[in-house]
Design an enzyme around this catalytic site. Structure first.
Site, PDB file in Angstrom:
ATOM      1  NE  ARG A   1      13.045  19.608  15.191  1.00  0.00           N
ATOM      2  CZ  ARG A   1      13.540  20.805  14.844  1.00  0.00           C
ATOM      3  NH1 ARG A   1      14.513  21.338  15.538  1.00  0.00           N
ATOM      4  NH2 ARG A   1      13.056  21.455  13.811  1.00  0.00           N
TER       5      ARG A   1
ATOM      6  CD  GLU B   1       6.487  31.991   4.872  1.00  0.00           C
ATOM      7  OE1 GLU B   1       6.867  31.232   5.778  1.00  0.00           O
ATOM      8  OE2 GLU B   1       5.521  32.770   4.972  1.00  0.00           O
TER       9      GLU B   1
HETATM   10  P1  AMP Z   1       8.991  22.355   5.688  1.00  0.00           P
HETATM   11  O1  AMP Z   1      10.126  22.259   4.706  1.00  0.00           O
HETATM   12  O2  AMP Z   1       8.310  23.683   5.660  1.00  0.00           O
HETATM   13  O3  AMP Z   1       8.022  21.202   5.573  1.00  0.00           O
HETATM   14  O4  AMP Z   1       9.629  22.298   7.120  1.00  0.00           O
HETATM   15  C1  AMP Z   1       9.987  21.106   7.665  1.00  0.00           C
HETATM   16  C2  AMP Z   1      11.234  21.223   8.480  1.00  0.00           C
HETATM   17  O5  AMP Z   1      11.251  22.391   9.292  1.00  0.00           O
HETATM   18  C3  AMP Z   1      11.308  20.035   9.395  1.00  0.00           C
HETATM   19  O6  AMP Z   1      12.622  19.510   9.280  1.00  0.00           O
HETATM   20  C4  AMP Z   1      11.008  20.577  10.770  1.00  0.00           C
HETATM   21  O7  AMP Z   1      12.010  20.159  11.666  1.00  0.00           O
HETATM   22  C5  AMP Z   1      11.032  22.078  10.655  1.00  0.00           C
HETATM   23  N1  AMP Z   1       9.757  22.737  11.039  1.00  0.00           N
HETATM   24  C6  AMP Z   1       8.991  23.508  10.242  1.00  0.00           C
HETATM   25  N2  AMP Z   1       7.934  24.008  10.887  1.00  0.00           N
HETATM   26  C7  AMP Z   1       8.017  23.524  12.140  1.00  0.00           C
HETATM   27  C8  AMP Z   1       7.197  23.673  13.315  1.00  0.00           C
HETATM   28  N3  AMP Z   1       6.073  24.419  13.326  1.00  0.00           N
HETATM   29  N4  AMP Z   1       7.571  23.012  14.425  1.00  0.00           N
HETATM   30  C9  AMP Z   1       8.686  22.258  14.431  1.00  0.00           C
HETATM   31  N5  AMP Z   1       9.497  22.096  13.377  1.00  0.00           N
HETATM   32  C10 AMP Z   1       9.177  22.715  12.236  1.00  0.00           C
END
Ligand code: AMP
Length: 171
Positions: A58, A95
């Site tokens: 995305r 995680e």
């Molecule tokens: P993080 O590495 O945990 O910050 O996760 C970010 C990535 O995971 C981004 O590229 C988002 O597209 C996806 N992502 C994580 N959590 C969500 C969520 N609640 N809704 C949509 N996309 C998410």
């Protein structure tokens, strides 16, 4: 423009316990898409950036649009095995388990200023990994822009850098 009404929450997607923020309705609305991209790009105008680095998948949609808005290039950061030729790779903790991201080794010249773009800041691991990857190329990281930040997950702490991390919407 009230973007928030065009972002819906899908419970338990892609797995139980995740409240997925789906911005497909925003993308499907021409005016909202244009306004959201303009809002993401605005703080970076006039900064002599060379390229936007967008994170699969995305981050490609928003990142390429932000790059066009700023009149600069676009560099894809992808999951392993997707990019041809010599690549640099970074591995980062999720995680549960690990994930990896890659970028083409010659994607940006050393010293070029780049902006990282993704859709959502959750725990911050993805953005921090992309930053590491960009710096490994010898590029100058100007900062990062996301459409939305899930503040409760503390991703901003994981960024832990002086460069700005800007979110258009915060939850
Ligand atoms: P993080 O590495 O945990 O910050 O996760 C970010 C990535 O995971 C981004 O590229 C988002 O597209 C996806 N992502 C994580 N959590 C969500 C969520 N609640 N809704 C949509 N996309 C998410």
């Amino acid at each position: 423009m009230d973007f928030a009404r065009l972002i819906r929450e899908i419970p338990d997607f892609p797995k139980p316990g995740i409240r997925f923020k789906d911005f497909s309705p925003l993308l499907a609305d021409g005016q909202a898409f244009a306004d959201a991209v303009a809002a993401m790009a605005a703080p970076w105008r006039g900064q002599s950036l060379r390229a936007v680095v967008g994170i699969e998948a995305r981050g490609f949609i928003l990142g390429a649009a932000v790059a066009r808005e700023l009149g600069i290039g676009f560099v894809p950061v992808r999951k392993p095995g997707k990019l041809p030729g010599a690549v640099r790779e970074v591995s980062y903790a999720l995680e549960y388990g690990h994930d990896r991201l890659q970028v083409q080794a010659d994607a940006v010249p050393p010293g070029a200023a780049v902006l990282i773009v993704d859709d959502v800041l959750a725990t911050g691991g993805t953005l921090a990994a992309a930053a590491e990857l960009v710096e490994g190329l010898g590029a100058r990281l100007a900062g990062a822009a996301v459409l939305l930040e899930l503040g409760a997950l503390g991703g901003r702490r994981r960024w832990a850098r002086n460069q700005p991390l800007l979110a258009t919407l915060s939850y």
